[in-house]
Design a protein around this motif. Structure first.
Motif, PDB file in Angstrom:
ATOM      1  N   LEU A 133       0.827  -1.206   0.000  1.00  0.00           N
ATOM      2  CA  LEU A 133       0.000   0.000   0.000  1.00  0.00           C
ATOM      3  C   LEU A 133       0.863   1.259   0.000  1.00  0.00           C
ATOM      4  N   TRP A 134       1.893   1.241   0.832  1.00  0.00           N
ATOM      5  CA  TRP A 134       2.794   2.396   0.919  1.00  0.00           C
ATOM      6  C   TRP A 134       3.489   2.605  -0.423  1.00  0.00           C
ATOM      7  N   VAL A 135       3.980   1.528  -1.036  1.00  0.00           N
ATOM      8  CA  VAL A 135       4.670   1.655  -2.331  1.00  0.00           C
ATOM      9  C   VAL A 135       3.712   2.213  -3.387  1.00  0.00           C
ATOM     10  N   SER A 136       2.471   1.774  -3.366  1.00  0.00           N
ATOM     11  CA  SER A 136       1.544   2.264  -4.399  1.00  0.00           C
ATOM     12  C   SER A 136       1.325   3.771  -4.239  1.00  0.00           C
ATOM     13  N   GLY A 137       1.327   4.273  -3.019  1.00  0.00           N
ATOM     14  CA  GLY A 137       1.203   5.722  -2.801  1.00  0.00           C
ATOM     15  C   GLY A 137       2.426   6.459  -3.332  1.00  0.00           C
ATOM     16  N   ILE A 138       3.596   5.898  -3.071  1.00  0.00           N
ATOM     17  CA  ILE A 138       4.841   6.538  -3.527  1.00  0.00           C
ATOM     18  C   ILE A 138       4.915   6.518  -5.050  1.00  0.00           C
ATOM     19  N   THR A 139       4.637   5.356  -5.655  1.00  0.00           N
ATOM     20  CA  THR A 139       4.800   5.252  -7.115  1.00  0.00           C
ATOM     21  C   THR A 139       3.714   6.033  -7.863  1.00  0.00           C
ATOM     22  N   GLU A 140       2.586   6.221  -7.217  1.00  0.00           N
ATOM     23  CA  GLU A 140       1.550   7.073  -7.826  1.00  0.00           C
ATOM     24  C   GLU A 140       2.077   8.511  -7.941  1.00  0.00           C
ATOM     25  N   ALA A 141       2.871   8.903  -6.959  1.00  0.00           N
ATOM     26  CA  ALA A 141       3.386  10.281  -6.950  1.00  0.00           C
ATOM     27  C   ALA A 141       4.609  10.463  -7.849  1.00  0.00           C
ATOM     28  N   ILE A 142       5.527   9.480  -7.857  1.00  0.00           N
ATOM     29  CA  ILE A 142       6.790   9.711  -8.599  1.00  0.00           C
ATOM     30  C   ILE A 142       7.020   8.714  -9.734  1.00  0.00           C
ATOM     31  N   GLY A 143       6.248   7.639  -9.794  1.00  0.00           N
ATOM     32  CA  GLY A 143       6.420   6.629 -10.851  1.00  0.00           C
ATOM     33  C   GLY A 143       7.215   5.422 -10.348  1.00  0.00           C
ATOM     34  N   GLU A 144       6.965   4.278 -10.976  1.00  0.00           N
ATOM     35  CA  GLU A 144       7.619   3.041 -10.522  1.00  0.00           C
ATOM     36  C   GLU A 144       9.129   3.042 -10.769  1.00  0.00           C
ATOM     37  N   ALA A 145       9.536   3.425 -11.972  1.00  0.00           N
ATOM     38  CA  ALA A 145      10.965   3.362 -12.295  1.00  0.00           C
ATOM     39  C   ALA A 145      11.792   4.361 -11.458  1.00  0.00           C
ATOM     40  N   PRO A 146      11.319   5.607 -11.272  1.00  0.00           N
ATOM     41  CA  PRO A 146      12.069   6.506 -10.375  1.00  0.00           C
ATOM     42  C   PRO A 146      12.171   5.946  -8.950  1.00  0.00           C
ATOM     43  N   TYR A 147      11.117   5.250  -8.501  1.00  0.00           N
ATOM     44  CA  TYR A 147      11.169   4.617  -7.175  1.00  0.00           C
ATOM     45  C   TYR A 147      12.253   3.537  -7.152  1.00  0.00           C
ATOM     46  N   VAL A 148      12.334   2.754  -8.225  1.00  0.00           N
ATOM     47  CA  VAL A 148      13.354   1.692  -8.281  1.00  0.00           C
ATOM     48  C   VAL A 148      14.758   2.299  -8.288  1.00  0.00           C
ATOM     49  N   ARG A 165       3.196 -10.541  -8.313  1.00  0.00           N
ATOM     50  CA  ARG A 165       3.198 -10.639  -6.845  1.00  0.00           C
ATOM     51  C   ARG A 165       3.972  -9.547  -6.102  1.00  0.00           C
ATOM     52  N   THR A 166       4.998  -8.953  -6.717  1.00  0.00           N
ATOM     53  CA  THR A 166       5.848  -8.010  -5.989  1.00  0.00           C
ATOM     54  C   THR A 166       5.247  -6.594  -5.983  1.00  0.00           C
ATOM     55  N   PHE A 167       5.881  -5.667  -5.242  1.00  0.00           N
ATOM     56  CA  PHE A 167       5.355  -4.292  -5.134  1.00  0.00           C
ATOM     57  C   PHE A 167       5.551  -3.515  -6.439  1.00  0.00           C
ATOM     58  N   VAL A 168       6.645  -3.812  -7.131  1.00  0.00           N
ATOM     59  CA  VAL A 168       6.919  -3.207  -8.447  1.00  0.00           C
ATOM     60  C   VAL A 168       7.356  -4.344  -9.370  1.00  0.00           C
ATOM     61  N   PRO A 169       7.287  -4.134 -10.696  1.00  0.00           N
ATOM     62  CA  PRO A 169       7.655  -5.239 -11.605  1.00  0.00           C
ATOM     63  C   PRO A 169       9.120  -5.646 -11.470  1.00  0.00           C
ATOM     64  N   VAL A 170       9.355  -6.904 -11.209  1.00  0.00           N
ATOM     65  CA  VAL A 170      10.741  -7.413 -11.147  1.00  0.00           C
ATOM     66  C   VAL A 170      10.913  -8.657 -12.028  1.00  0.00           C
ATOM     67  N   GLY A 171       9.833  -9.132 -12.637  1.00  0.00           N
ATOM     68  CA  GLY A 171       9.907 -10.369 -13.413  1.00  0.00           C
ATOM     69  C   GLY A 171       9.468 -11.558 -12.569  1.00  0.00           C
ATOM     70  N   ARG A 172       9.822 -12.746 -13.062  1.00  0.00           N
ATOM     71  CA  ARG A 172       9.339 -13.953 -12.386  1.00  0.00           C
ATOM     72  C   ARG A 172      10.399 -14.640 -11.528  1.00  0.00           C
ATOM     73  N   VAL A 173      11.624 -14.128 -11.563  1.00  0.00           N
ATOM     74  CA  VAL A 173      12.696 -14.760 -10.783  1.00  0.00           C
ATOM     75  C   VAL A 173      12.949 -13.917  -9.541  1.00  0.00           C
ATOM     76  N   PHE A 174      12.630 -14.486  -8.395  1.00  0.00           N
ATOM     77  CA  PHE A 174      12.652 -13.704  -7.157  1.00  0.00           C
ATOM     78  C   PHE A 174      14.001 -13.795  -6.432  1.00  0.00           C
ATOM     79  N   VAL A 175      15.022 -13.196  -7.033  1.00  0.00           N
ATOM     80  CA  VAL A 175      16.333 -13.111  -6.371  1.00  0.00           C
ATOM     81  C   VAL A 175      16.819 -11.664  -6.451  1.00  0.00           C
ATOM     82  N   PRO A 176      17.750 -11.269  -5.548  1.00  0.00           N
ATOM     83  CA  PRO A 176      18.121  -9.855  -5.469  1.00  0.00           C
ATOM     84  C   PRO A 176      18.520  -9.226  -6.798  1.00  0.00           C
ATOM     85  N   THR A 177      19.246  -9.942  -7.636  1.00  0.00           N
ATOM     86  CA  THR A 177      19.761  -9.313  -8.859  1.00  0.00           C
ATOM     87  C   THR A 177      18.657  -8.837  -9.799  1.00  0.00           C
TER      88      THR A 177
END
Lengths: 111, 210
Positions: free
Chosen positions: B79-94, B141-153
């Motif tokens: 929920l918090w991420v959706s508020g932030i990304t609504e304001a600045i965008g997903e990629a700037p958040y990343v 499933r994640t807060f922002v798009p990361v793909g289907r492989v759930f590892v840090p990289t």
């Protein structure tokens, strides 16, 4: 990774040391490694943990261990800030560790 | 750069990665200018040290994101991420995630080694590249798009330059992908189990479930 490495290489490590400062990890320099990791997450600028680890493993190893701690300040943040979940299969395989360390109380346990 | 670490036996590849990260920080990024990236770094430093946040020119949501990720990353919610990304965008958040995580990591290392924090560089002029990830990672499933492989990289896949920069620093500080396969890896007197004991304890202290 910790469980995998310690089991595969037959190093008898007590995983509870990660969560409980009283528990001795049971490996050479285990206590000092845990202390360095805890210092990393704190805010004090203090070389006590580094030097205590260096007295057992040498300064080069202690500096490398500090680098590992720093790297996990990255990994923890990228995982938590993007909401990456732990797969159900992985949770099942590690259920014993999750319970022993009380990890299911962490905020992202339900993702 | 990083001359305060000269007295410690820091491996050359680590010193090189630190310097590269610091220079990269001051350059225009993908979504933020060099000056904004340094403002993000300055704010992250203050938040992580529990000091008052500096007065910098950043959108309010960006400042909020920096402070949260720097100081209490495990408290981030969908929920918090959706508020932030609504304001600045997903990629700037990343991009903020990448900058904050590297600054916190480098400050942690210098602090543990008893060195002074590295001064931030002067910002380089220029505009952000606005490079889009191609293909764009899926949102599963994640807060922002990361793909289907759930590892840090893969977490920063939405901003390829941030992903590459984090990978370079992580490889130097922790280990490369080929090394990851070796449970018996040694680096001097440090064994893989020692490395993972440090990793697990930091993660536990940060309340990172992953």
């Amino acid at each position: 990774m910790l469980s995998w490495s310690s089991t595969t290489t037959r190093r008898n490590l007590d995983l509870r040391a990660v969560a409980d400062p009283v528990v001795d990890p049971g490996t050479q320099a285990g206590r000092q490694l845990v202390a360095l990791a805890r210092a990393a997450v704190g805010t004090r600028s203090d070389t006590t943990a580094l030097l205590e680890l260096a007295s057992v493993l040498g300064l080069e190893a202690a500096v490398d261990a500090a680098g590992v701690a720093a790297a996990f300040e990255i990994y923890n943040r990228v995982i938590d800030a993007t909401g990456v979940p732990v797969g159900k299969g992985s949770q099942r395989r590690n259920a014993e560790i999750i319970e022993a360390l009380g990890l299911d109380r962490f905020p992202h346990a339900g993702l | 750069m990083f001359s305060t670490l000269a007295d410690s036996p820091v491996r050359p590849e680590v010193l090189e990665a630190l310097a590269g990260t610091w220079e990269h920080l001051a350059r225009p990024g993908t979504w933020w200018t060099g000056a904004q990236r340094l403002a993000i770094a300055k704010t992250a430093r203050a938040a992580r040290a529990h000091r008052p946040l500096p007065d910098v020119e950043l959108p309010k949501a960006a400042r909020e994101a920096v402070a949260m990720i720097a100081a209490t990353p495990s408290r981030v919610t969908a929920l918090w991420v959706s508020g932030i990304t609504e304001a600045i965008g997903e990629a700037p958040y990343v991009e903020i995630i990448g900058i904050v995580s590297r600054v916190v990591a480098i400050d942690t290392l210098t602090r543990l080694l008893g060195a002074e924090l590295e001064p931030l560089l002067e910002p380089e002029a220029g505009q952000p590249t606005r490079e889009m990830a191609d293909p764009r990672p899926e949102h599963v499933r994640t807060f922002v798009p990361v793909g289907r492989v759930f590892v840090p990289t893969f977490t920063l896949s939405l901003v390829p330059d941030e992903r590459a920069t984090n990978d370079r620093l992580g490889d130097a500080l922790y280990m490369t992908d080929p090394d990851m396969e070796n449970p018996d890896l040694t680096r001097g007197t440090l064994h893989r189990t020692d490395i993972e004991l440090v990793a697990a304890t930091v993660s536990y202290e940060n309340e990172c479930f992953y």
